[in-house]
Design a protein around this motif. Sequence first.
Motif, PDB file in Angstrom:
ATOM      1  N   ILE A  95       9.643 -48.563 -31.963  1.00 38.54           N
ATOM      2  CA  ILE A  95       9.282 -49.888 -31.457  1.00 38.54           C
ATOM      3  C   ILE A  95      10.537 -50.707 -31.196  1.00 38.54           C
ATOM      4  O   ILE A  95      10.593 -51.497 -30.249  1.00 38.54           O
ATOM      5  CB  ILE A  95       8.286 -50.611 -32.395  1.00 38.54           C
ATOM      6  N   SER A  96      11.576 -50.497 -31.994  1.00 38.47           N
ATOM      7  CA  SER A  96      12.846 -51.187 -31.754  1.00 38.47           C
ATOM      8  C   SER A  96      13.412 -50.786 -30.396  1.00 38.47           C
ATOM      9  O   SER A  96      13.907 -51.633 -29.641  1.00 38.47           O
ATOM     10  CB  SER A  96      13.854 -50.858 -32.853  1.00 38.47           C
ATOM     11  N   GLU A  97      13.336 -49.508 -30.096  1.00 37.97           N
ATOM     12  CA  GLU A  97      13.828 -49.025 -28.798  1.00 37.97           C
ATOM     13  C   GLU A  97      13.064 -49.691 -27.654  1.00 37.97           C
ATOM     14  O   GLU A  97      13.647 -50.160 -26.681  1.00 37.97           O
ATOM     15  CB  GLU A  97      13.702 -47.507 -28.709  1.00 37.97           C
ATOM     16  N   SER A  98      11.755 -49.760 -27.790  1.00 43.85           N
ATOM     17  CA  SER A  98      10.920 -50.337 -26.739  1.00 43.85           C
ATOM     18  C   SER A  98      11.164 -51.832 -26.553  1.00 43.85           C
ATOM     19  O   SER A  98      11.354 -52.308 -25.438  1.00 43.85           O
ATOM     20  CB  SER A  98       9.437 -50.112 -27.062  1.00 43.85           C
ATOM     21  N   ILE A  99      11.151 -52.569 -27.652  1.00 43.94           N
ATOM     22  CA  ILE A  99      11.316 -54.018 -27.563  1.00 43.94           C
ATOM     23  C   ILE A  99      12.747 -54.375 -27.164  1.00 43.94           C
ATOM     24  O   ILE A  99      12.973 -55.270 -26.347  1.00 43.94           O
ATOM     25  CB  ILE A  99      10.890 -54.698 -28.880  1.00 43.94           C
ATOM     26  N   SER A 100      13.725 -53.664 -27.719  1.00 46.16           N
ATOM     27  CA  SER A 100      15.128 -53.905 -27.339  1.00 46.16           C
ATOM     28  C   SER A 100      15.320 -53.680 -25.847  1.00 46.16           C
ATOM     29  O   SER A 100      16.041 -54.437 -25.181  1.00 46.16           O
ATOM     30  CB  SER A 100      16.074 -52.965 -28.099  1.00 46.16           C
ATOM     31  N   SER A 101      14.689 -52.643 -25.332  1.00 52.15           N
ATOM     32  CA  SER A 101      14.807 -52.350 -23.899  1.00 52.15           C
ATOM     33  C   SER A 101      14.225 -53.476 -23.052  1.00 52.15           C
ATOM     34  O   SER A 101      14.789 -53.839 -22.019  1.00 52.15           O
ATOM     35  CB  SER A 101      14.129 -51.027 -23.566  1.00 52.15           C
ATOM     36  N   ALA A 102      13.095 -54.039 -23.482  1.00 52.05           N
ATOM     37  CA  ALA A 102      12.477 -55.135 -22.730  1.00 52.05           C
ATOM     38  C   ALA A 102      13.387 -56.361 -22.717  1.00 52.05           C
ATOM     39  O   ALA A 102      13.600 -56.984 -21.663  1.00 52.05           O
ATOM     40  CB  ALA A 102      11.118 -55.485 -23.332  1.00 52.05           C
ATOM     41  N   ILE A 103      13.942 -56.697 -23.863  1.00 51.47           N
ATOM     42  CA  ILE A 103      14.830 -57.861 -23.953  1.00 51.47           C
ATOM     43  C   ILE A 103      16.140 -57.580 -23.221  1.00 51.47           C
ATOM     44  O   ILE A 103      16.654 -58.427 -22.489  1.00 51.47           O
ATOM     45  CB  ILE A 103      15.038 -58.262 -25.422  1.00 51.47           C
ATOM     46  N   HIS A 104      16.669 -56.371 -23.394  1.00 51.76           N
ATOM     47  CA  HIS A 104      17.911 -55.979 -22.717  1.00 51.76           C
ATOM     48  C   HIS A 104      17.741 -56.089 -21.206  1.00 51.76           C
ATOM     49  O   HIS A 104      18.591 -56.658 -20.503  1.00 51.76           O
ATOM     50  CB  HIS A 104      18.271 -54.550 -23.120  1.00 51.76           C
ATOM     51  N   GLU A 105      16.658 -55.561 -20.685  1.00 51.67           N
ATOM     52  CA  GLU A 105      16.409 -55.586 -19.243  1.00 51.67           C
ATOM     53  C   GLU A 105      16.326 -57.016 -18.712  1.00 51.67           C
ATOM     54  O   GLU A 105      16.886 -57.332 -17.655  1.00 51.67           O
ATOM     55  CB  GLU A 105      15.117 -54.825 -18.944  1.00 51.67           C
ATOM     56  N   ALA A 106      15.657 -57.896 -19.458  1.00 55.06           N
ATOM     57  CA  ALA A 106      15.536 -59.294 -19.023  1.00 55.06           C
ATOM     58  C   ALA A 106      16.911 -59.959 -18.950  1.00 55.06           C
ATOM     59  O   ALA A 106      17.213 -60.661 -17.977  1.00 55.06           O
ATOM     60  CB  ALA A 106      14.625 -60.065 -19.974  1.00 55.06           C
ATOM     61  N   VAL A 107      17.745 -59.712 -19.951  1.00 50.97           N
ATOM     62  CA  VAL A 107      19.081 -60.319 -19.957  1.00 50.97           C
ATOM     63  C   VAL A 107      19.964 -59.663 -18.903  1.00 50.97           C
ATOM     64  O   VAL A 107      20.692 -60.347 -18.172  1.00 50.97           O
ATOM     65  CB  VAL A 107      19.707 -60.237 -21.367  1.00 50.97           C
ATOM     66  N   GLU A 108      19.904 -58.365 -18.806  1.00 50.83           N
ATOM     67  CA  GLU A 108      20.714 -57.618 -17.832  1.00 50.83           C
ATOM     68  C   GLU A 108      20.477 -58.108 -16.408  1.00 50.83           C
ATOM     69  O   GLU A 108      21.404 -58.217 -15.606  1.00 50.83           O
ATOM     70  CB  GLU A 108      20.387 -56.128 -17.945  1.00 50.83           C
ATOM     71  N   HIS A 109      19.218 -58.426 -16.080  1.00 47.73           N
ATOM     72  CA  HIS A 109      18.857 -58.811 -14.712  1.00 47.73           C
ATOM     73  C   HIS A 109      18.618 -60.317 -14.541  1.00 47.73           C
ATOM     74  O   HIS A 109      18.119 -60.738 -13.506  1.00 47.73           O
ATOM     75  CB  HIS A 109      17.621 -58.028 -14.267  1.00 47.73           C
ATOM     76  N   ASP A 110      18.956 -61.085 -15.578  1.00 45.91           N
ATOM     77  CA  ASP A 110      18.770 -62.543 -15.537  1.00 45.91           C
ATOM     78  C   ASP A 110      17.320 -62.931 -15.253  1.00 45.91           C
ATOM     79  O   ASP A 110      17.038 -63.844 -14.481  1.00 45.91           O
ATOM     80  CB  ASP A 110      19.711 -63.199 -14.508  1.00 45.91           C
ATOM     81  N   TRP A 111      16.393 -62.222 -15.888  1.00 43.74           N
ATOM     82  CA  TRP A 111      14.977 -62.531 -15.756  1.00 43.74           C
ATOM     83  C   TRP A 111      14.560 -63.500 -16.854  1.00 43.74           C
ATOM     84  O   TRP A 111      15.287 -63.729 -17.814  1.00 43.74           O
ATOM     85  CB  TRP A 111      14.130 -61.258 -15.857  1.00 43.74           C
ATOM     86  N   ALA A 112      13.370 -64.003 -16.746  1.00 42.49           N
ATOM     87  CA  ALA A 112      12.807 -64.904 -17.758  1.00 42.49           C
ATOM     88  C   ALA A 112      12.591 -64.143 -19.072  1.00 42.49           C
ATOM     89  O   ALA A 112      12.565 -62.909 -19.101  1.00 42.49           O
ATOM     90  CB  ALA A 112      11.480 -65.480 -17.262  1.00 42.49           C
ATOM     91  N   THR A 113      12.406 -64.896 -20.129  1.00 40.56           N
ATOM     92  CA  THR A 113      12.124 -64.298 -21.437  1.00 40.56           C
ATOM     93  C   THR A 113      10.888 -63.405 -21.320  1.00 40.56           C
ATOM     94  O   THR A 113       9.856 -63.832 -20.808  1.00 40.56           O
ATOM     95  CB  THR A 113      11.904 -65.399 -22.489  1.00 40.56           C
ATOM     96  N   PRO A 114      10.983 -62.156 -21.801  1.00 42.56           N
ATOM     97  CA  PRO A 114       9.922 -61.165 -21.556  1.00 42.56           C
ATOM     98  C   PRO A 114       8.793 -61.174 -22.591  1.00 42.56           C
ATOM     99  O   PRO A 114       8.503 -60.172 -23.228  1.00 42.56           O
ATOM    100  CB  PRO A 114      10.700 -59.848 -21.612  1.00 42.56           C
ATOM    101  N   TYR A 115       8.118 -62.309 -22.741  1.00 44.71           N
ATOM    102  CA  TYR A 115       7.051 -62.419 -23.739  1.00 44.71           C
ATOM    103  C   TYR A 115       5.993 -61.332 -23.562  1.00 44.71           C
ATOM    104  O   TYR A 115       5.673 -60.602 -24.499  1.00 44.71           O
ATOM    105  CB  TYR A 115       6.364 -63.793 -23.660  1.00 44.71           C
ATOM    106  N   ALA A 116       5.426 -61.238 -22.365  1.00 40.55           N
ATOM    107  CA  ALA A 116       4.343 -60.280 -22.107  1.00 40.55           C
ATOM    108  C   ALA A 116       4.836 -58.847 -22.252  1.00 40.55           C
ATOM    109  O   ALA A 116       4.131 -57.991 -22.804  1.00 40.55           O
ATOM    110  CB  ALA A 116       3.748 -60.506 -20.719  1.00 40.55           C
TER     111      ALA A 116
END
Length: 173
Positions: A95-116
């Motif tokens: 789950i750490s891998e999955s959630i870290s990837s979601a947050i990493h991707e949002a920051v990497e691409h300057d997207w909004a906070t990935p709540y959903a």
Amino acid sequence: MELTFVHDPRGECFTLIRRADGAEFTLRSYSRKHRVPHDLAHAVTERELGMPDGIFGCIAAGVVFDSMEQTAGKRRHDAKVRSARILKARNSIGISESISSAIHEAVEHDWATPYARVREMWGVTEAAPCPYDDAAIAQATETLRDLSNQWQASGDPLPFPWPNKLQAAGVPR
């Protein structure tokens, strides 16, 4: 445990790890294609969301992954057995891998906070409702954004304190 993220001249990142037991390691990262180091995303996500048994909590408890090299301190005679025992126990690495990837991707691409996306990733591996509220997800994302900016602005090592309480449980010291 103390973590320090270091710029590697080859464009990679590596992490210096100083565990409470005196052992020191380097952890190789494979982040060349990212401006935000993947292991930094893991560390931030796990620390900010309070995951004691993610990758870095397991390392704090004594796990030595294949991508780690011990550089100082006494080697444990039972390091491989201890690592296997910790990793065999129920942990949050997936789950750490999955959630870290979601947050990493949002920051990497300057997207909004990935709540959903965080809740979706939680639901892939867990049936229970996601325990992380909007404030926690926002804090993890903003912390990674801030540290990413520091990382990119300077070639200096980036120190990252790890709380003693975030350590995989169930293994005697």
